[in-house]
Design a protein around this motif. Sequence first.
Motif, PDB file in Angstrom:
ATOM      1  N   THR A   1      38.908  35.851  33.203  1.00  0.00           N
ATOM      2  CA  THR A   1      39.818  34.789  33.617  1.00  0.00           C
ATOM      3  C   THR A   1      41.055  34.903  32.745  1.00  0.00           C
ATOM      4  N   VAL A   2      42.206  35.039  33.383  1.00  0.00           N
ATOM      5  CA  VAL A   2      43.467  35.157  32.652  1.00  0.00           C
ATOM      6  C   VAL A   2      44.245  33.859  32.806  1.00  0.00           C
ATOM      7  N   THR A   3      44.881  33.441  31.709  1.00  0.00           N
ATOM      8  CA  THR A   3      45.650  32.209  31.697  1.00  0.00           C
ATOM      9  C   THR A   3      47.017  32.503  31.110  1.00  0.00           C
ATOM     10  N   GLY A   4      48.047  32.020  31.799  1.00  0.00           N
ATOM     11  CA  GLY A   4      49.411  32.225  31.329  1.00  0.00           C
ATOM     12  C   GLY A   4      50.400  31.622  32.296  1.00  0.00           C
ATOM     13  N   HIS A   5      51.663  31.912  32.061  1.00  0.00           N
ATOM     14  CA  HIS A   5      52.698  31.408  32.957  1.00  0.00           C
ATOM     15  C   HIS A   5      52.559  32.041  34.334  1.00  0.00           C
ATOM     16  N   ARG A   6      52.838  31.268  35.351  1.00  0.00           N
ATOM     17  CA  ARG A   6      52.624  31.690  36.734  1.00  0.00           C
ATOM     18  C   ARG A   6      53.301  33.020  37.051  1.00  0.00           C
ATOM     19  N   LYS A   7      54.521  33.206  36.588  1.00  0.00           N
ATOM     20  CA  LYS A   7      55.233  34.451  36.903  1.00  0.00           C
ATOM     21  C   LYS A   7      54.531  35.665  36.285  1.00  0.00           C
ATOM     22  N   ASP A   8      53.949  35.493  35.102  1.00  0.00           N
ATOM     23  CA  ASP A   8      53.211  36.597  34.468  1.00  0.00           C
ATOM     24  C   ASP A   8      51.893  36.856  35.192  1.00  0.00           C
ATOM     25  N   ILE A   9      51.194  35.799  35.558  1.00  0.00           N
ATOM     26  CA  ILE A   9      49.875  35.933  36.190  1.00  0.00           C
ATOM     27  C   ILE A   9      50.004  36.490  37.603  1.00  0.00           C
ATOM     28  N   GLU A  10      51.022  36.092  38.341  1.00  0.00           N
ATOM     29  CA  GLU A  10      51.196  36.589  39.710  1.00  0.00           C
ATOM     30  C   GLU A  10      51.418  38.096  39.746  1.00  0.00           C
ATOM     31  N   ASN A  11      52.074  38.644  38.738  1.00  0.00           N
ATOM     32  CA  ASN A  11      52.353  40.082  38.698  1.00  0.00           C
ATOM     33  C   ASN A  11      51.218  40.895  38.079  1.00  0.00           C
ATOM     34  N   LEU A  12      50.215  40.233  37.543  1.00  0.00           N
ATOM     35  CA  LEU A  12      49.115  40.904  36.856  1.00  0.00           C
ATOM     36  C   LEU A  12      48.140  41.519  37.859  1.00  0.00           C
ATOM     37  N   LYS A  13      47.768  42.768  37.602  1.00  0.00           N
ATOM     38  CA  LYS A  13      46.799  43.465  38.447  1.00  0.00           C
ATOM     39  C   LYS A  13      45.576  43.818  37.616  1.00  0.00           C
ATOM     40  N   LYS A  14      44.498  44.161  38.291  1.00  0.00           N
ATOM     41  CA  LYS A  14      43.261  44.533  37.621  1.00  0.00           C
ATOM     42  C   LYS A  14      43.477  45.721  36.688  1.00  0.00           C
ATOM     43  N   ASN A  15      44.333  46.655  37.076  1.00  0.00           N
ATOM     44  CA  ASN A  15      44.589  47.846  36.266  1.00  0.00           C
ATOM     45  C   ASN A  15      45.362  47.544  34.986  1.00  0.00           C
ATOM     46  N   ASP A  16      46.003  46.383  34.900  1.00  0.00           N
ATOM     47  CA  ASP A  16      46.757  46.016  33.706  1.00  0.00           C
ATOM     48  C   ASP A  16      45.850  45.545  32.573  1.00  0.00           C
ATOM     49  N   ILE A  17      44.599  45.251  32.891  1.00  0.00           N
ATOM     50  CA  ILE A  17      43.650  44.735  31.904  1.00  0.00           C
ATOM     51  C   ILE A  17      42.655  45.837  31.559  1.00  0.00           C
ATOM     52  N   THR A  18      42.436  46.047  30.272  1.00  0.00           N
ATOM     53  CA  THR A  18      41.429  46.995  29.820  1.00  0.00           C
ATOM     54  C   THR A  18      40.403  46.230  28.991  1.00  0.00           C
ATOM     55  N   ILE A  19      39.151  46.402  29.353  1.00  0.00           N
ATOM     56  CA  ILE A  19      38.059  45.797  28.583  1.00  0.00           C
ATOM     57  C   ILE A  19      37.401  46.929  27.805  1.00  0.00           C
ATOM     58  N   VAL A  20      37.326  46.783  26.485  1.00  0.00           N
ATOM     59  CA  VAL A  20      36.858  47.850  25.608  1.00  0.00           C
ATOM     60  C   VAL A  20      35.529  47.468  24.966  1.00  0.00           C
TER      61      VAL A  20
END
Length: 168
Positions: A62-81
Amino acid sequence: NLLLKITSILLGVMLWLVVLNISNPIISKTITTVPISIVNANAISDVDKVYTIEGELFTTVTVTGHRKDIENLKKNDITIVADLSKLSEINTIRLYPKLNNKDIQVEIKDEIKKISIEDSIELICEFEINKIGKEDKSCYVREIFTQDENFKIKGPESIIKTIDKVVF
């Protein structure tokens, strides 16, 4: 009078959209099946052990942030290590998110993964080649051969010990 009411509703909706775009509120979004990247696996393999991660190799965040940042966020932008060099005494690892945008908070649904660790063994197997089926009438198989008569299998002891025979 009806035209005035419809106009005021339309103006209200337009004003609401303008305010929403200007204010850029904080929102949350759930992203499923984010893949888990394994790092420092050599911390286990260097001591002749093998590991198996229990469960799936993806998670939900679950990602939380400003709407403009979250709307542009894709699954590939997140890396879980999953860093295997930080294995706990009870064979668990904590998952860490990596994201370029520091303004976005990432919450991992299941941030602890259980790891099974076993001894790694090698088994040298002889194999046989069995021809199954019939060749096409226009083809002819004279002989089947290999250069080597055996090969090496390396893996978890519990799995390797179950191998009786290898057939190609």
